[in-house]
Write an enzyme that holds these catalytic residues in place. Structure first.
Site, short mmCIF file in Angstrom:
data_model
loop_
_atom_site.label_atom_id
_atom_site.label_comp_id
_atom_site.label_asym_id
_atom_site.label_seq_id
_atom_site.Cartn_x
_atom_site.Cartn_y
_atom_site.Cartn_z
N LYS A 69 0.84 -1.21 0.00
CA LYS A 69 0.00 0.00 0.00
C LYS A 69 0.88 1.26 0.00
O LYS A 69 0.64 2.19 -0.78
CB LYS A 69 -0.92 -0.01 1.23
CG LYS A 69 -1.85 1.19 1.29
CD LYS A 69 -2.77 1.14 2.51
CE LYS A 69 -3.74 2.31 2.51
NZ LYS A 69 -4.50 2.43 3.74
N HIS A 184 7.15 10.11 20.37
CA HIS A 184 7.77 10.58 21.62
C HIS A 184 6.77 11.32 22.51
O HIS A 184 7.06 12.40 23.02
CB HIS A 184 8.99 11.46 21.31
CG HIS A 184 10.12 11.25 22.25
ND1 HIS A 184 10.82 12.26 22.83
CD2 HIS A 184 10.66 10.11 22.73
CE1 HIS A 184 11.75 11.78 23.62
NE2 HIS A 184 11.68 10.46 23.58
N HIS A 219 13.79 21.92 19.03
CA HIS A 219 13.09 20.64 18.84
C HIS A 219 13.81 19.91 17.71
O HIS A 219 15.01 19.65 17.82
CB HIS A 219 11.62 20.97 18.54
CG HIS A 219 10.64 19.83 18.62
ND1 HIS A 219 10.98 18.57 19.05
CD2 HIS A 219 9.30 19.76 18.31
CE1 HIS A 219 9.90 17.78 19.00
NE2 HIS A 219 8.87 18.49 18.56
N GLY A 255 21.89 19.55 20.43
CA GLY A 255 21.98 18.10 20.50
C GLY A 255 22.23 17.59 21.92
O GLY A 255 22.48 16.40 22.12
N HIS A 258 17.51 17.58 27.53
CA HIS A 258 16.16 17.12 27.20
C HIS A 258 15.19 17.57 28.26
O HIS A 258 15.54 17.64 29.43
CB HIS A 258 16.12 15.59 27.08
CG HIS A 258 14.95 15.11 26.29
ND1 HIS A 258 13.75 14.82 26.88
CD2 HIS A 258 14.79 14.92 24.96
CE1 HIS A 258 12.90 14.46 25.94
NE2 HIS A 258 13.49 14.52 24.76
N ASP A 309 19.24 13.70 18.70
CA ASP A 309 19.65 14.47 17.52
C ASP A 309 21.15 14.53 17.32
O ASP A 309 21.61 14.81 16.21
CB ASP A 309 19.09 15.90 17.62
CG ASP A 309 17.58 15.91 17.48
OD1 ASP A 309 17.08 15.17 16.62
OD2 ASP A 309 16.92 16.63 18.24
N ARG A 334 8.32 10.92 12.07
CA ARG A 334 7.40 11.32 13.15
C ARG A 334 5.97 11.47 12.65
O ARG A 334 5.01 11.47 13.46
CB ARG A 334 7.92 12.60 13.81
CG ARG A 334 7.12 13.12 15.00
CD ARG A 334 7.01 12.13 16.17
NE ARG A 334 8.27 11.76 16.74
CZ ARG A 334 8.94 12.44 17.69
NH1 ARG A 334 8.44 13.55 18.15
NH2 ARG A 334 10.09 11.99 18.16
#
Ligand code: COA
Length: 372
Positions: A69, A184, A219, A255, A258, A309, A334
């Site tokens: 598909k 996430h 982000h 990088g 968080h 990242d 994502r």
């Protein structure tokens, strides 16, 4: 020791989800109860996409049908190809994808929420096509055929970029980063998508909004910023010195850090292993050692760890992917998590409309314009 963060809704529970846990003790990151390490080692991105979008892992027949598909949905409407050709070649590819998704919402609108899975599958299948059609047209003047027969999103992406079938290791590495990026929980872009969805808007609006949120360097944009940082240094020693200087000037090191994880990002070890494998493959003697040096200084000086990242940047670089396509790859992955959240929000919908503490002036007397 972990400090309690305040502001930016840190620590605030803003809803429920069955899709993902982030940073829960004993399970760093899980998708629908499956540990990310099991998925990274054993699954394909298509299996993970199916898990997120259809609620469970597929059996072989379901997976084969799903892959078929997705292959069948890789083509782009002619009008969308024209739009992609009209967008300037020096536009940021995140803006290209935002526009592409929005335009698709015009020519193939989501008329009926009952068909939401088809809308999501179309986006999963054609986001890499959109990106690479625009990129190749403006870079090489080629109008590439986006209907490749490669049976994976990763292989589809790399073969459109390089005009050749990728090696197995290269395809697997890209596939694994797609798995790691797929979902996430209530991160900024997903939450944006859920806020849009909660007004009973359409899937394309939610995904276009999410792309806008992912674009920023705090982000998804961090993988591009991390690459630019790593490339500034020509040796591990220069990186150690340079990062110390940046920290003294209180600069942000892209990088690292968080909002939710406090001691490590579970995705980092997988990306780091792939970065080393690919560095050895391409004979890199600079970028990987520089990355490790930056990681060491950040931990020694700030107890800040590399997030997903940081090593994703060199993985993509060693795969021959131009830096400006890094964050769009995040989108290609994502979109599965975003679309799953759209469906979950719809299933238990309540308009998302928080309150604010007012900090402005008290009630004021109205002044006619000539008295102000
Ligand atoms: N480089 C340098 N210092 C950093 C840092 C980084 N990457 N990340 C956090 N810090 C510092 C902050 O300056 C702050 O210091 P202070 O208490 O002296 O002011 C402290 O660590 C806490 O950080 P804070 O900004 O409050 O955390 P947050 O939860 O609001 O932000 C991020 C999280 C991800 C936005 C932040 O770590 C960041 O900007 N990282 C770089 C961008 C990035 O990699 N984003 C991708 C995330 S997956």
């Amino acid at each position: 020791m972990a400090t309690t963060k305040t502001g930016g809704l840190a620590g605030v529970t803003a809803g429920q989800t069955e899709l993902c846990t982030v940073g829960k003790e004993g399970a760093g990151l899980t998708y629908r109860g499956y540990d990310i390490y099991d998925l990274a080692d054993n699954a394909s991105f298509e299996e993970v996409a199916y898990l997120l979008l259809y609620g469970r892992l597929p059996n072989q027949a379901e997976l084969d049908a799903y892959i078929a598909k997705l292959i069948s949905l890789r083509g782009l409407p002619k009008s969308l190809r024209t739009v992609l050709e009209l967008i300037p070649g020096d536009a940021h590819p995140m803006d290209v994808l935002r526009t592409g998704v929005s335009f698709l919402g015009n020519v193939a609108p989501e008329r009926d929420f009952d068909a939401q899975n088809d809308v999501a599958d179309k986006l999963v299948a054609c986001l890499p096509s959109m990106l690479l059609y625009w990129y190749r047209f403006h870079t090489d003047g080629d109008r590439i055929d986006t209907k490749t027969e490669d049976d994976s999103v990763a292989g589809h992406f790399l073969s459109m970029l390089h005009d050749e079938t990728p090696g197995e290791l290269q395809r697997k590495c890209l596939d694994t980063t797609l798995i790691l990026y797929a979902e996430h929980e209530f991160n900024a872009s997903t939450f944006t998508g859920r806020v849009i969805t909660a007004t009973l808007s359409d899937m394309h609006s939610a995904i276009a909004g999410a792309i806008g949120a992912l674009r920023g360097p705090l982000h998804g944009g961090a993988n591009e910023a991390a690459m630019e940082l790593i490339e500034r240094f020509d040796s591990a020693e220069a990186a150690t010195k340079g990062i110390h200087e940046m920290l003294e000037k209180k600069e942000l090191i892209m990088g690292f850090g968080h909002r939710v994880y406090t001691t490590s990002d579970p995705r980092n070890s997988v990306n780091k292993r792939m970065s080393k494998q690919l560095a050895d493959l391409v004979g890199d003697t600079v970028l990987y050692p520089v990355s490790e040096a930056i990681e060491k200084v950040m931990w020694d000086e700030k107890k800040l760890f590399a997030n997903a990242d940081f090593y994703a940047a060199t993985v993509y670089h060693f795969l021959g992917i131009p830096t400006k396509l890094f964050t769009p790859i995040f989108v290609c992955s994502r979109v599965t998590g975003w679309a799953a959240h759209v469906m979950e929000q719809r299933a238990h919908n309540k308009l998302i409309r928080p309150a604010a503490d007012y900090t402005g002036p008290g009630l004021q007397d109205w002044l006619p314009i000539d008295q102000r």
